[in-house]
Design a protein around this motif. Structure first.
Motif, PDB file in Angstrom:
ATOM      1  N   THR A 186       0.816  -1.225   0.000  1.00  0.00           N
ATOM      2  CA  THR A 186       0.000   0.000   0.000  1.00  0.00           C
ATOM      3  C   THR A 186       0.845   1.269   0.000  1.00  0.00           C
ATOM      4  OG1 THR A 186      -0.138  -0.295   2.380  1.00  0.00           O
ATOM      5  CG2 THR A 186      -2.068  -0.907   1.099  1.00  0.00           C
ATOM      6  N   GLN A 187       2.078   1.193   0.496  1.00  0.00           N
ATOM      7  CA  GLN A 187       2.859   2.429   0.597  1.00  0.00           C
ATOM      8  C   GLN A 187       3.671   2.740  -0.649  1.00  0.00           C
ATOM      9  OE1 GLN A 187       4.918   2.680   4.339  1.00  0.00           O
ATOM     10  NE2 GLN A 187       3.184   1.824   5.432  1.00  0.00           N
ATOM     11  N   GLU A 450       2.324  -2.142   8.239  1.00  0.00           N
ATOM     12  CA  GLU A 450       2.051  -0.723   8.057  1.00  0.00           C
ATOM     13  C   GLU A 450       2.417   0.068   9.315  1.00  0.00           C
ATOM     14  OE1 GLU A 450      -1.930  -0.232   6.488  1.00  0.00           O
ATOM     15  OE2 GLU A 450      -1.875   1.856   7.201  1.00  0.00           O
ATOM     16  N   ARG A 454       5.418   2.780   9.803  1.00  0.00           N
ATOM     17  CA  ARG A 454       5.071   4.136  10.189  1.00  0.00           C
ATOM     18  C   ARG A 454       5.790   4.528  11.481  1.00  0.00           C
ATOM     19  NH1 ARG A 454      -1.022   4.749  10.684  1.00  0.00           N
ATOM     20  NH2 ARG A 454      -1.050   4.087   8.533  1.00  0.00           N
TER      21      ARG A 454
END
Lengths: 523, 149
Positions: A186-187, A450, A454
């Motif tokens: 997703t990143q 995730e 982060r």
């Protein structure tokens, strides 16, 4: 007053005609699945999962939750009447329930366990209603480091506490995380582990994974092993269902103790209905002035465990709904349903989706009342269901699995994945790896990555961040202790012998449930 | 019983292989990044190492203890997985009903007993029941019968 407003909102949602119908359907199907040995709750939920795609997320969750707590009600019926627990969480109910049935008190036992189930569930629901918003409110302050630590704790606890090898549990979790990473990152939008297959861009299908590892693998294990119960449906006659005054007097405290223990163990990752029921039985036997009655139809021996497992069923929703961190594979599936419907789980859930949260909780009451009313009149039907031979049942179950997989995306790729995960699940059973941690890792894996990335960005690449922030440090400390204790106790010879004895006991009582299924029940 | 636990030794070896493959793929094909800006390769590369370490621990323990003989079956899984594969292969070109019949017939063989009467009855019954639920009640668009040629 806001609280009452919320309850009213929830009641409004739960009492719409559609939600009532699906709550009823879920509870009914759950009881059915609970009664039939060789069909686990995870397999059942993943099988019926595709049906819920076309529903609102709230309705979908109401139905799936109904299946989950319905199995525990149904399981006690089979335990008492046939000495076969429909689910592992009901295994201890056999010990005193079946002797009661043999003494002609089966009706009383069924009636009283239904009451105990309802009492335990109600107790759990009250705690769920009170504590979930408070915990969620507190969790709003959590950052990525805390979330990563929480998820790590959930995964480590659920894979090491259950009986069996801690190393294998951890390996299952890790394999699950790797499978969860398949698809687009997703990143950075990098596609990982898809090997050029466009169908895998969005990742592996949760449904295909759950149906393969639990449904198909369980069928492969059960074929030619599970026989239909050899009983005459007419022989189960309920002469009396009214308990004596003595029964009622003896039941109060076991129910209360069972509900408290069940509520506690339900919230923790790695423990759950089965462990709660086993412990409740042990406690009742210890506090009893007449422990020799246990095993010969002592009513305390069914009231405590049945109250405990139902309370645990309900409180398992607390971490799932307040933190978005499920403690068991079944709860991970519930979370998966939410995510498929585009609802982001986490502490914001209650404020962003109040209809969903309060509606779901109120539906638990509705569902439990439905089960209370359903259980006794339909006993004859449940007993008849037990006589369906497995060789007729399993091809039909496989067919439903395939249709379900196909309709969850209208692509044959999902069906091929079911076959692939069925093979993986069978291999895992041969090598005695637990399946439940795999599913948990699969659901939590991408979220964990995730939060990990982060947290590391915020800490400028310093790994110490997980041990410097106080909440995260405490959780990491608990995780470390759980890990050491889990590995030590599972590799320790005494623990191992006890685990084998337990697994053998459960296996003897639940034909068709492999060792792993017993573990899953404890989740 | 085996003198040493061969099942866990093979299991551990498979874990080591799988972990190595995961780490190799991640390091070779996906950018690693730095700890403060992790690329898509870093996390899976770490997981692969964890898997390999767990595999080593598992196999090392298994060398020191006796182990049970595994109960491996060949035909039951073969027919069940074969039935699912047949369903996957048939549903798109031929439609739902042939796929249902295929999976029921093939997976029934996993029981290693052929019961023609009950098989025919369940084929007919489920070929009516499943379309009723999925196509009629739920309104899903699945063709029932197709002829691709």
């Amino acid at each position: 007053m806001e609280f009452l407003g919320n309850l009213a909102l929830g009641l409004g949602v739960a009492f719409t005609l559609q939600n009532l119908f699906y709550c009823f359907l879920g509870a009914l199907l759950g009881t059915l699945v609970g009664v039939i040995p060789g069909l686990g709750v995870l397999a059942a939920i993943s099988m019926l999962f595709p049906l819920t795609f076309h529903l609102e997320p709230t309705t979908a969750l109401i139905m799936l939750a109904g299946i989950w707590y319905g199995t525990t009600y149904g399981g006690s019926t089979a335990s008492i009447l046939l000495n076969l627990p429909g689910t592992p969480a009901n295994a201890v109910t056999c010990l005193d329930g079946f002797p009661m049935a043999k003494q002609g008190r089966g009706g009383v036992a069924l009636f009283m366990t239904t009451v105990a189930s309802f009492f335990g569930a109600s107790f759990g629901i009250v705690l769920l209603t009170l504590f979930t918003p408070i915990i969620a409110d507190y969790a709003l302050r959590f950052g990525s480091a805390e979330y990563f630590a929480l998820m790590l704790m959930g995964l480590v606890a659920s894979s090491t506490i259950s009986e069996g090898s801690a190393i294998k549990g951890l390996a299952s979790v890790t394999i699950g995380i790797v499978i969860g990473l398949v698809g687009m990152d997703t990143q950075t939008a990098t596609v990982r582990f898809a090997f050029g297959n466009l169908g895998l861009l969005e990742g592996v299908s949760l449904i295909a994974l759950a149906m393969g590892v639990f449904g198909v693998a369980e069928i492969i294990m059960s074929v030619r092993r599970v026989n239909a119960a050899d009983i005459d449906p007419d022989s189960v006659k309920l002469k009396a269902i009214v308990p004596t005054r003595d029964d009622v007097r003896r039941s109060w405290f076991p129910m209360l103790r069972g509900a408290s223990m069940g509520s506690f163990f339900g919230t923790l990752p790695g423990t759950g209905p089965s462990i709660a029921a086993f412990l409740s039985y042990a406690v009742e036997k210890r506090v009893s002035k007449t422990p020799e009655r246990f095993g010969n139809g002592a009513i305390e021996g069914i009231m405590g465990p049945e109250s405990a497992n139902n309370a645990a069923d309900q409180t398992a929703f607390i971490p799932t709904l307040s933190l978005g961190v499920p403690g068991s594979a079944t709860m991970a599936l519930m979370l998966g349903v939410l995510m498929i419907h585009g609802v982001a789980p986490g502490p914001n859930l209650i404020s962003t989706e109040p209809e969903l949260f309060w509606g779901l909780i109120m539906s638990f009451w509705v569902g439990n009342i439905i089960l209370l009313l359903l259980n006794i009149p339909l006993i004859g039907l449940w007993v008849r269901m037990l006589t369906i031979p497995y060789h007729l049942l399993y091809p039909a179950v496989l067919m439903f699995i395939c249709i379900g997989a196909y309709t969850s995306g209208f692509s044959p790729l999902n069906i091929w994945m079911v076959a692939g995960f069925g093979a993986l699940g069978y291999a895992m059973r041969i090598f005695r790896f637990p399946g439940a941690p795999l599913l948990l890792g699969f659901v939590l894996g991408p979220l964990m990555e995730e939060h990990f990335r982060r947290a590391m960005v915020l800490a400028r690449g310093d790994f110490a961040v997980f041990f410097e922030r106080p909440i995260s440090a405490v959780i990491m400390g608990i995780t470390g202790l759980v890990l050491i204790w889990g590995v030590w106790s599972s590799e320790n010879m005494r623990g191992k012998r006890r685990a084998r004895a337990l697994a053998r006991e459960a296996d003897r009582r639940a034909p068709g449930h492999s060792e792993e299924e017993v573990q899953e029940g404890t989740n | 019983m085996y003198r040493i636990d061969y099942v866990d030794i093979v299991g551990g070896a498979l874990l080591i292989l799988f972990g190595a493959a995961v780490t190799y793929t991640s390091v070779t094909y996906y950018p690693m990044g730095t700890p403060s800006r992790m690329g898509p390769g870093m996390f899976p590369a770490g997981l692969g190492v964890v898997l390999a370490v767990l595999g080593i621990l598992l196999a090392a323990q298994a060398l020191r203890r006796p182990g049970p003989r595994p109960d491996v079956r060949i035909f039951s899984p073969l027919f069940i997985l074969g039935g699912i594969a047949a369903f996957a292969a048939i549903i798109v070109p031929f439609g739902l009903i042939p796929a249902i019949v295929a999976i029921l017939v093939i997976s029934s063989l996993a029981d290693l007993k052929i019961r023609p009467v009950s098989l025919v009855i369940s084929c007919i019954g489920l070929s009516l029941f499943a379309p009723f639920i999925f196509v009629f009640l739920l309104g899903l668009q699945i063709p029932l019968l197709r002829w691709p040629f």
